[in-house]
Write a protein that holds these residues in place. Structure first.
Motif, PDB file in Angstrom:
ATOM      1  N   GLN A   1      87.609  53.476 131.518  1.00 53.15           N
ATOM      2  CA  GLN A   1      87.418  52.311 132.370  1.00 53.15           C
ATOM      3  C   GLN A   1      86.047  52.377 133.025  1.00 53.15           C
ATOM      4  OE1 GLN A   1      89.714  49.623 133.003  1.00 53.15           O
ATOM      5  NE2 GLN A   1      87.768  48.836 133.747  1.00 53.15           N
ATOM      6  N   LEU A   2      85.348  51.265 133.018  1.00 56.10           N
ATOM      7  CA  LEU A   2      84.035  51.151 133.641  1.00 56.10           C
ATOM      8  C   LEU A   2      84.207  50.384 134.950  1.00 56.10           C
ATOM      9  CD1 LEU A   2      80.989  51.666 133.066  1.00 56.10           C
ATOM     10  CD2 LEU A   2      80.933  49.411 132.031  1.00 56.10           C
TER      11      LEU A   2
ATOM     12  N   LYS B   1      85.879  48.329 129.455  1.00 62.21           N
ATOM     13  CA  LYS B   1      85.870  49.705 128.949  1.00 62.21           C
ATOM     14  C   LYS B   1      84.508  50.016 128.355  1.00 62.21           C
ATOM     15  CE  LYS B   1      90.433  50.450 129.266  1.00 62.21           C
ATOM     16  NZ  LYS B   1      91.099  51.580 129.828  1.00 62.21           N
ATOM     17  N   VAL B   2      84.185  51.296 128.309  1.00 53.95           N
ATOM     18  CA  VAL B   2      82.969  51.726 127.627  1.00 53.95           C
ATOM     19  C   VAL B   2      83.266  51.620 126.133  1.00 53.95           C
ATOM     20  CG1 VAL B   2      81.361  53.611 127.214  1.00 53.95           C
ATOM     21  CG2 VAL B   2      82.302  53.271 129.496  1.00 53.95           C
TER      22      VAL B   2
ATOM     23  N   ASP C   1      79.062  58.383 138.376  1.00 52.20           N
ATOM     24  CA  ASP C   1      80.113  59.391 138.295  1.00 52.20           C
ATOM     25  C   ASP C   1      80.909  59.192 137.015  1.00 52.20           C
ATOM     26  OD1 ASP C   1      81.715  61.555 139.272  1.00 52.20           O
ATOM     27  OD2 ASP C   1      83.228  60.110 139.919  1.00 52.20           O
ATOM     28  N   VAL C   2      81.290  60.295 136.407  1.00 57.00           N
ATOM     29  CA  VAL C   2      82.166  60.270 135.238  1.00 57.00           C
ATOM     30  C   VAL C   2      83.387  61.093 135.584  1.00 57.00           C
ATOM     31  CG1 VAL C   2      82.431  60.906 132.818  1.00 57.00           C
ATOM     32  CG2 VAL C   2      80.252  60.003 133.626  1.00 57.00           C
ATOM     33  N   GLY C   3      84.513  60.411 135.661  1.00 55.01           N
ATOM     34  CA  GLY C   3      85.781  61.060 135.964  1.00 55.01           C
ATOM     35  C   GLY C   3      86.849  60.308 135.204  1.00 55.01           C
ATOM     36  N   ILE C   4      87.904  59.926 135.901  1.00 53.87           N
ATOM     37  CA  ILE C   4      88.916  59.075 135.272  1.00 53.87           C
ATOM     38  C   ILE C   4      88.265  57.751 134.879  1.00 53.87           C
ATOM     39  CG2 ILE C   4      91.052  57.796 135.659  1.00 53.87           C
ATOM     40  CD1 ILE C   4      91.936  60.143 137.437  1.00 53.87           C
TER      41      ILE C   4
ATOM     42  N   VAL D   1      84.384  55.562 134.704  1.00 54.09           N
ATOM     43  CA  VAL D   1      82.938  55.732 134.639  1.00 54.09           C
ATOM     44  C   VAL D   1      82.364  54.746 135.649  1.00 54.09           C
ATOM     45  CG1 VAL D   1      80.889  55.543 133.191  1.00 54.09           C
ATOM     46  CG2 VAL D   1      83.017  56.418 132.207  1.00 54.09           C
ATOM     47  N   GLU D   2      81.808  55.271 136.734  1.00 54.57           N
ATOM     48  CA  GLU D   2      81.278  54.426 137.796  1.00 54.57           C
ATOM     49  C   GLU D   2      79.778  54.241 137.610  1.00 54.57           C
ATOM     50  OE1 GLU D   2      80.780  54.313 142.647  1.00 54.57           O
ATOM     51  OE2 GLU D   2      82.134  55.787 141.755  1.00 54.57           O
TER      52      GLU D   2
END
Length: 118
Positions: free
Chosen positions: A11-12, A22-23, A84-87, A89-90
């Protein structure tokens, strides 16, 4: 970071946590004698279609253009904008100020809005 696992299809979200889709793709720069460098992430139905088959992407872009979509090409976000990349992608962008939501808006205005009872 495992680029495929941690970025692709995640999710972006923008800096306000607004979902942007989504990416759908990853663009890397290949340089002689150096490691590949991640340059962009892509958002768009044509990128997703290209992952299935290159000719499908051309077909999807042509159909979208014929039906009046303003942005049939993917939207590229420089990887430098990723916060940030986690759950999720910010990214350091505002969703409404980008064409990332163009397909969703087009679909809402041209198709969903015309469904009786919606």
């Amino acid at each position: 970071m495992d680029i495929i696992r941690d970025v692709l299809d995640n999710q972006l979200v923008d800096h306000n946590q607004r979902k942007m889709g989504k990416v759908d793709g990853i663009v890397m720069e290949l340089r002689d004698g150096e490691a590949p460098r991640l340059t962009y992430i892509e958002v768009g139905v044509t990128t997703l279609a290209r992952r299935l088959h290159p000719n499908l992407a051309d077909w999807v872009a042509a159909i979208a253009t014929k039906w009046g979509a303003k942005h049939s090409q993917p939207f590229r976000i420089p990887f430098s904008k990723v916060r940030d990349v986690g759950i999720d992608v910010e990214v350091d962008l505002e969703a409404e100020a980008t064409p990332a939501l163009a397909y969703e808006k087009w679909l809402r205005d041209r198709i969903i809005q015309r469904i009786p009872g919606e």
